[in-house]
Design an enzyme around this catalytic site. Structure first.
Site, short mmCIF file in Angstrom:
data_model
loop_
_atom_site.label_atom_id
_atom_site.label_comp_id
_atom_site.label_asym_id
_atom_site.label_seq_id
_atom_site.Cartn_x
_atom_site.Cartn_y
_atom_site.Cartn_z
N GLU A 293 0.93 -1.08 0.07
CA GLU A 293 -0.06 -0.01 0.11
C GLU A 293 0.91 1.17 0.05
OE1 GLU A 293 -1.37 3.31 1.19
OE2 GLU A 293 -1.74 2.26 3.23
N CYS A 327 -1.93 8.10 4.46
CA CYS A 327 -2.14 7.82 3.12
C CYS A 327 -3.37 8.03 2.47
CB CYS A 327 -1.91 6.46 3.11
SG CYS A 327 -0.43 5.54 3.74
#
Length: 543
Positions: A293, A327
């Site tokens: 990720e 994120c």
């Protein structure tokens, strides 16, 4: 040993404590913060269950007070990476053979320890070491971490239950084997929960792990290891090393037994590792699993029917909680010209009331960014925007690193949709807004889609159901986690499995069965109860 088809304990999301004034949790956490601030930390690596001290010391300092020395951690080198691999491979046969319910019990016990006696330790080390306020630490270092450990167990249980059908006289079974070799977990600074899960998920499935945390989050990593050991994790199952990225890569990616990478971090680093692994394929016993990720350039898009106050609240929270170091943080927004004045007014009111400072003061909404490198990058981007004819800093814009790495929540108005901060990830409390012509909604959606390679999170705001359906369909590939009338942050385990596509990663959805599937290699077993004794089939017989 008794056998049975076991029913799991009830698995549910960990409730979030409020830390409101006068609450017992607020008092307990403040006491832990005082204890931690005294310093004296001496943080060793953990290899094969043993504390490894090298004497090569690196400082541990809070980002919000970089003059305050909390202690040191022991920096390792390539030899320690090799030691960790050896320990992982030595521990693997017994760990792989352990009954699944015993592995489950270890992680369920760890979850109870974190939610109970270690709750304030985890919050305190995350607040101090990563400069998070109490609420942000609670939802990360306790609740999400506990949720990962609990729901991974449930997901493992469901995965093992995925079995094939059988024809008469035959019994078909699937064995969910761990990977051959060891898994490398490379973890970020910003979420204690993510760091715990990247090693924990493969380990739960019977793999053994070499874990390298971010250098700015070594103490939370050490605390995770302490709790896992107390919960019964055998020596060598997870091995914690503090080494440079190149040192780790040189050993791990050249090892025949390298079986998988579990990563959260930058797209550039992930791409570099992928290339290295691809170039070394002839060295490996099997094809390594690569799960990552990575970055995001996450958006909020509002149409003319959206509520300005709701949009402003989503932007304030989505862009500036934890200093934008998520994120999923909102870093670009597309607002129709008819709505901007209202959104701007509400955001200005929010930012005037927001307090910034150390996390020990629970009234501070914004704390420090993680280190000087991050500070300098953000300060330069803000300074460039102030000088650019294509942008204007309309809120915030002040920076100060004299005591801690403080960046004021900042809103940049982009005069063209391809201004650099509308395209490139900054990872800080900087939001860029582009004001679009309401008559050009379709064109602006196209711009949003094509402006960046990232596709992690995104949010739309509208009260028009036709528009909601239209925008949801048009933006389907722009975000792995998509929000309607909400901020693009705050995914909860088992409610919004997290991960993105394009340059944002492999979208294997942490905390879900999809992620656990990557850490097993299924074997199909067919057992025939009465084997054939004639090689002929009926079609070969004569008329």
């Amino acid at each position: 040993m008794p056998k049975g088809v076991y029913k799991l304990p009830e698995i549910k999301n960990e409730p979030i404590k409020s830390y409101a004034p006068g609450s017992p949790e607020r008092q307990a956490l403040k006491q832990k913060l005082v204890e931690l601030s005294k310093g004296g930390l001496d943080v060793p690596m953990i290899i094969d269950g043993k504390e490894i001290r090298t004497g090569n010391l690196s400082d541990i300092r809070p980002p919000h007070d970089h003059q305050h020395l909390l202690g040191h951690y022991h920096q390792g080198d390539k030899t320690h990476v090799q030691m960790a691999i050896d320990a992982a491979l030595k521990a693997k046969p017994a760990w792989e053979a352990m009954h699944w319910e015993s592995r489950a019990a270890i992680f369920l016990k760890a979850a109870e320890l974190i939610a109970g006696p270690y709750r304030y330790d985890f919050n305190a080390v995350t607040m101090t070491g990563q400069s998070k306020n109490a609420f942000q630490a609670e939802i990360d270092a306790v609740c999400e971490l506990v949720d990962f450990y609990r729901f991974n167990v449930r997901n493992m249980y469901e995965l093992y239950g995925m079995q094939p059908n059988s024809a008469p006289g035959i019994w078909n079974r699937t064995v969910w084997r761990p990977l051959e070799g060891f898994v490398f977990a490379l973890t970020p600074f910003n979420f204690t929960s993510i760091a715990a899960n990247l090693g924990g998920a493969p380990a739960l499935m019977g793999n053994t792990v070499v874990w390298k945390p971010s250098k700015t989050a070594v103490y939370p990593a050490h605390l995770i290891m302490k709790v896992l050991k107390e919960a019964g994790l055998p020596d060598g199952v997870i091995n914690l090393v503090y080494v440079g990225g190149k040192e780790a890569a040189d050993v791990i990616f050249n090892h025949r037994e390298f079986a998988g990478l579990h990563f959260t971090g930058s797209t550039g680093v992930f791409n570099g590792m992928w290339k290295t692994i691809a170039g070394n394929m002839d060295k490996y016993k099997s094809y390594p699993r690569i799960v990552g990720e990575t970055g995001g350039k996450d958006y909020v898009f509002a149409d003319v029917t959206a509520d300005a106050k709701q949009v402003a609240t989503a932007l304030t929270r989505g862009a500036f909680e934890y200093q934008g170091q998520k994120c999923s943080a909102a870093s670009r927004a597309y607002i129709p010209a008819t709505l901007w004045d209202g959104v701007k007014k509400y955001m200005e009111s929010d930012l005037k009331s927001i307090r910034m400072g150390v996390p020990e003061d629970f009234t501070n909404f914004v704390n420090a960014v993680i280190d000087e490198e991050s500070f300098n990058k953000l300060a330069k981007a803000i300074d460039d925007a102030k000088k650019s004819p294509d942008a204007e800093v309309v809120m915030g814009g002040n920076c100060d690193k004299s005591k801690g790495y403080f960046i004021e929540p900042t809103v940049i108005l982009a005069k063209k949709p391809d201004y650099i901060t509308m395209r490139e990830e900054l990872f800080g409390p900087v939001l860029t807004v582009y004001i679009y012509d309401p008559e050009k909604l379709d064109e602006t959606l196209d711009i949003l889609d094509s402006s960046t390679d990232y596709a992690l999170t995104g949010a739309i705001f509208s009260t028009d159901r036709v528009n909601i359906e239209k925008m949801t369909s048009r933006l389907t590939h722009t975000a792995g986690n998509f929000y309607i009338n909400d901020k693009p942050t705050g995914a909860v385990v088992d409610q919004q499995p997290f991960g993105g596509g394009r340059a944002s990663g492999t979208n294997d959805k942490a905390g879900s069965v999809f992620n656990l599937l990557r850490w097993v290699s299924p074997q199909t077993i067919k057992e025939t109860f009465v084997p054939a004794t004639d090689y002929m089939y009926p079609n070969f017989l004569e008329d």
